[in-house]
Motif scaffolding. Structure first.
Motif, PDB file in Angstrom:
ATOM      1  N   LEU A 140      52.691  41.475  56.850  1.00 17.44           N
ATOM      2  CA  LEU A 140      52.449  40.906  55.579  1.00 17.44           C
ATOM      3  C   LEU A 140      53.734  40.217  54.780  1.00 17.44           C
ATOM      4  O   LEU A 140      53.657  39.564  53.755  1.00 17.44           O
ATOM      5  N   VAL A 172      45.259  47.383  57.409  1.00 11.33           N
ATOM      6  CA  VAL A 172      45.077  46.361  56.611  1.00 11.33           C
ATOM      7  C   VAL A 172      44.363  45.020  57.489  1.00 11.33           C
ATOM      8  O   VAL A 172      45.018  45.003  58.636  1.00 11.33           O
ATOM      9  N   GLY A 173      43.508  44.468  56.702  1.00  8.17           N
ATOM     10  CA  GLY A 173      42.819  43.398  57.746  1.00  8.17           C
ATOM     11  C   GLY A 173      41.275  43.597  57.835  1.00  8.17           C
ATOM     12  O   GLY A 173      40.927  44.709  57.535  1.00  8.17           O
ATOM     13  N   GLY A 174      40.763  42.225  57.993  1.00  2.78           N
ATOM     14  CA  GLY A 174      39.038  42.524  58.283  1.00  2.78           C
ATOM     15  C   GLY A 174      38.595  42.031  59.401  1.00  2.78           C
ATOM     16  O   GLY A 174      37.319  41.545  59.439  1.00  2.78           O
ATOM     17  N   ASP A 176      38.217  41.731  63.867  1.00  2.01           N
ATOM     18  CA  ASP A 176      38.018  42.764  65.052  1.00  2.01           C
ATOM     19  C   ASP A 176      38.868  43.846  64.962  1.00  2.01           C
ATOM     20  O   ASP A 176      38.726  45.037  65.461  1.00  2.01           O
ATOM     21  N   THR A 177      40.428  43.344  65.229  1.00  2.00           N
ATOM     22  CA  THR A 177      41.439  44.252  65.445  1.00  2.00           C
ATOM     23  C   THR A 177      41.369  45.572  64.350  1.00  2.00           C
ATOM     24  O   THR A 177      41.388  46.674  64.715  1.00  2.00           O
ATOM     25  N   ARG A 197      41.252  42.036  52.022  1.00  2.00           N
ATOM     26  CA  ARG A 197      41.730  41.052  50.828  1.00  2.00           C
ATOM     27  C   ARG A 197      40.481  40.506  50.387  1.00  2.00           C
ATOM     28  O   ARG A 197      40.749  39.805  49.023  1.00  2.00           O
ATOM     29  N   ARG A 198      39.184  40.101  51.067  1.00  2.00           N
ATOM     30  CA  ARG A 198      38.328  39.474  50.597  1.00  2.00           C
ATOM     31  C   ARG A 198      36.965  40.561  50.107  1.00  2.00           C
ATOM     32  O   ARG A 198      37.321  41.580  50.531  1.00  2.00           O
ATOM     33  N   ALA A 261      46.823  45.033  60.622  1.00  2.00           N
ATOM     34  CA  ALA A 261      45.912  44.682  61.852  1.00  2.00           C
ATOM     35  C   ALA A 261      45.558  43.288  61.407  1.00  2.00           C
ATOM     36  O   ALA A 261      44.220  43.033  61.120  1.00  2.00           O
ATOM     37  N   VAL A 307      42.705  41.171  73.858  1.00  2.00           N
ATOM     38  CA  VAL A 307      41.957  42.167  73.904  1.00  2.00           C
ATOM     39  C   VAL A 307      42.509  43.589  74.065  1.00  2.00           C
ATOM     40  O   VAL A 307      42.481  44.592  73.243  1.00  2.00           O
TER      41      VAL A 307
HETATM   42  P1  NDP Z   1      41.647  37.709  62.937  1.00  4.13           P
HETATM   43  O1  NDP Z   1      42.445  36.818  62.733  1.00  4.13           O
HETATM   44  O2  NDP Z   1      40.302  37.639  63.431  1.00  4.13           O
HETATM   45  O3  NDP Z   1      41.429  38.437  61.760  1.00  4.13           O
HETATM   46  C1  NDP Z   1      42.817  38.896  60.531  1.00  4.13           C
HETATM   47  C2  NDP Z   1      42.220  39.729  59.451  1.00  4.13           C
HETATM   48  O4  NDP Z   1      43.321  39.905  58.802  1.00  4.13           O
HETATM   49  C3  NDP Z   1      41.385  38.777  58.796  1.00  4.13           C
HETATM   50  O5  NDP Z   1      40.438  39.547  58.165  1.00  4.13           O
HETATM   51  C4  NDP Z   1      42.253  38.115  57.737  1.00  4.13           C
HETATM   52  O6  NDP Z   1      41.570  38.246  56.260  1.00  4.13           O
HETATM   53  C5  NDP Z   1      43.112  39.152  57.601  1.00  4.13           C
HETATM   54  N1  NDP Z   1      44.549  38.791  57.065  1.00  4.13           N
HETATM   55  C6  NDP Z   1      45.170  37.840  57.572  1.00  4.13           C
HETATM   56  N2  NDP Z   1      46.489  37.866  56.636  1.00  4.13           N
HETATM   57  C7  NDP Z   1      46.336  38.785  55.870  1.00  4.13           C
HETATM   58  C8  NDP Z   1      47.297  38.936  54.800  1.00  4.13           C
HETATM   59  N3  NDP Z   1      48.092  38.538  54.590  1.00  4.13           N
HETATM   60  N4  NDP Z   1      46.783  40.240  53.854  1.00  4.13           N
HETATM   61  C9  NDP Z   1      45.565  40.636  54.064  1.00  4.13           C
HETATM   62  N5  NDP Z   1      44.919  40.463  55.077  1.00  4.13           N
HETATM   63  C10 NDP Z   1      45.277  39.404  55.975  1.00  4.13           C
HETATM   64  O7  NDP Z   1      42.651  38.728  63.948  1.00  4.13           O
HETATM   65  P2  NDP Z   1      42.334  39.826  64.756  1.00  4.13           P
HETATM   66  O8  NDP Z   1      43.525  40.294  65.446  1.00  4.13           O
HETATM   67  O9  NDP Z   1      41.511  40.850  64.160  1.00  4.13           O
HETATM   68  O10 NDP Z   1      41.603  39.128  66.006  1.00  4.13           O
HETATM   69  C11 NDP Z   1      42.066  38.090  66.880  1.00  4.13           C
HETATM   70  C12 NDP Z   1      41.046  37.511  67.815  1.00  4.13           C
HETATM   71  O11 NDP Z   1      40.804  38.614  68.843  1.00  4.13           O
HETATM   72  C13 NDP Z   1      39.705  37.483  67.425  1.00  4.13           C
HETATM   73  O12 NDP Z   1      39.126  36.484  68.105  1.00  4.13           O
HETATM   74  C14 NDP Z   1      38.830  38.465  67.566  1.00  4.13           C
HETATM   75  O13 NDP Z   1      37.505  38.515  67.591  1.00  4.13           O
HETATM   76  C15 NDP Z   1      39.554  39.176  69.046  1.00  4.13           C
HETATM   77  N6  NDP Z   1      39.466  40.484  69.110  1.00  4.13           N
HETATM   78  C16 NDP Z   1      38.467  40.902  69.900  1.00  4.13           C
HETATM   79  C17 NDP Z   1      38.435  42.252  70.256  1.00  4.13           C
HETATM   80  C18 NDP Z   1      37.074  42.751  71.212  1.00  4.13           C
HETATM   81  O14 NDP Z   1      36.623  41.875  71.465  1.00  4.13           O
HETATM   82  N7  NDP Z   1      37.216  43.990  71.381  1.00  4.13           N
HETATM   83  C19 NDP Z   1      39.381  43.341  69.629  1.00  4.13           C
HETATM   84  C20 NDP Z   1      40.348  42.813  68.681  1.00  4.13           C
HETATM   85  C21 NDP Z   1      40.256  41.313  68.643  1.00  4.13           C
HETATM   86  P3  NDP Z   1      40.538  36.950  56.073  1.00  4.13           P
HETATM   87  O15 NDP Z   1      39.249  37.338  56.713  1.00  4.13           O
HETATM   88  O16 NDP Z   1      40.147  36.933  54.662  1.00  4.13           O
HETATM   89  O17 NDP Z   1      41.259  35.788  56.403  1.00  4.13           O
END
Ligand code: NDP
Length: 333
Positions: A140, A172-174, A176-177, A197-198, A261, A307
């Protein structure tokens, strides 16, 4: 100006490569020094490829910021990240991998000989290149995040979750991770806050359902983290709800661990000018191999894997890359 020590190469070190002026020719160049890079070094050296390995900005990779590694096979008592990386490095060196300080600043992968510039000054001409540059977790950017790094702050639930068994943590995060890590932690911890955050999750529907149905996970919608507090270790977080809106309010939570995350950034630059990547920058490999779209260029570890992202999977793909490089060279001959 370079952040790195000047290259100190002796005649002995360079006996397996040829040099003309400031251009050095090598059979196998490995870029990156996490488990993927060092494992590629072990295999490539044992296959007589006389690999040269540049360690990059963070020698040892992400694991050097992890205290204890308890899930890497072969260490029944666990091992610290830095010691494990030192062991891997020594093992790669033992078979002849030439490990060096330096970062790749430019590449030209357009020809059959791949040109790689190190520290803006030295050119390596490599028959094969193994990209093992890893990924960097996003943070962050809070001052307190840095303060409690390794003392309650982590960016890897699979690596560090066990230390929070029966405790209270926040993720922290929304995406898949975040959903995956919150679910994983809920299997170990007393309670998991998911700070989003949303008012929606970005995660896939199936992951969302899993999170929503888990009694141990409490989602804090529209919350953002202002800072962490605690005496030496994380004891809680100051949050703000509905930031910037009329009903904005401050919320404090008591936690023992704080997991980021919010995504990773694959370290695919400057290779991505030539090597195909997906929309988030991860290098694409031909499924079941480490081959990229460029002949003689291979990728392994987290720079091509969003992944699994584990030390053991990175090491496995490092092995694949060295074997693929060796076979490629045999075919060329
Ligand atoms: P993503 O970019 O998909 O999600 C990041 C999340 O973090 C979002 O919810 C975002 O919020 C939030 N975020 C980002 N910056 C901030 C901040 N400054 N403060 C608060 N929240 C924040 O990343 P992931 O690592 O989750 O996933 C990356 C890719 O890997 C994706 O394509 C995912 O589908 C994939 N994946 C697949 C898996 C599987 O198949 N098993 C497992 C893990 C990941 P906002 O939504 O508001 O932008």
């Amino acid at each position: 100006m370079s952040l790195f020590k000047p290259l100190e190469t002796s005649d002995e070190e360079n006996k397996s490569v040829s040099q003309e002026g400031d251009v050095e020719k090598v059979k196998c160049l490995i870029v990156g020094s996490g488990p993927a890079g060092y494992t590629a070094g072990i295999y490539a050296a044992r296959a007589n490829l006389s690999p040269v390995l540049y360690e990059g900005l963070q020698p040892g990779g992400q694991l050097t910021t992890t205290n204890d590694v308890e899930n890497f096979p072969g260490y029944p008592e666990g091992v610290t990240g830095p010691i494990m990386m030192e062991d891997l490095k020594k093992q790669a060196q033992r078979y002849g991998t030439d490990t060096r300080w330096g970062i790749v600043t430019d590449v030209d992968l357009s020809g059959s000989v791949h040109k790689v510039t190190v520290d803006d000054k030295k050119t390596i001409e490599a028959d094969t290149v193994i990209i093992a540059t890893g990924a960097t977790a996003k943070y962050l950017g809070l001052e307190s995040e840095q303060k409690y790094m390794g003392s309650g702050v982590s960016a890897c639930a699979t690596c560090d979750g066990f230390f929070y068994k029966d405790k209270v943590v926040a993720v922290v995060g929304g995406g898949d991770t975040a959903a995956e890590e919150a679910t994983y932690l809920a299997g170990l911890c007393k309670k998991v806050y998911l700070i989003v955050r949303r008012d929606v999750l970005r995660a896939s529907k199936v992951m969302q359902k899993r999170v929503m149905e888990n009694q141990k996970i409490e989602i804090l919608w529209k919350h953002q983290t202002e800072s962490l507090f605690g005496d030496g270790v994380v004891e809680g977080a100051h949050l703000v709800k509905n930031k910037g809106e009329a009903n904005e309010e401050k919320v404090d939570i008591k936690i023992d661990g704080f997991f980021l995350a919010i995504g990773h950034t694959p370290n695919s630059a400057p290779f991505s000018k030539f090597v195909d990547t997906d929309e988030t920058g991860y290098i694409k490999t031909i499924p079941g191999t480490s081959k990229t779209n460029v002949h003689g260029v291979f990728a392994c570890g987290d720079v091509q894997d969003h992944v699994y992202r584990q030390a053991v999977t990175a090491a496995g793909t490092g092995c694949m890359a060295a074997i693929d490089a060796e076979r490629y060279l045999s075919e060329q001959e």
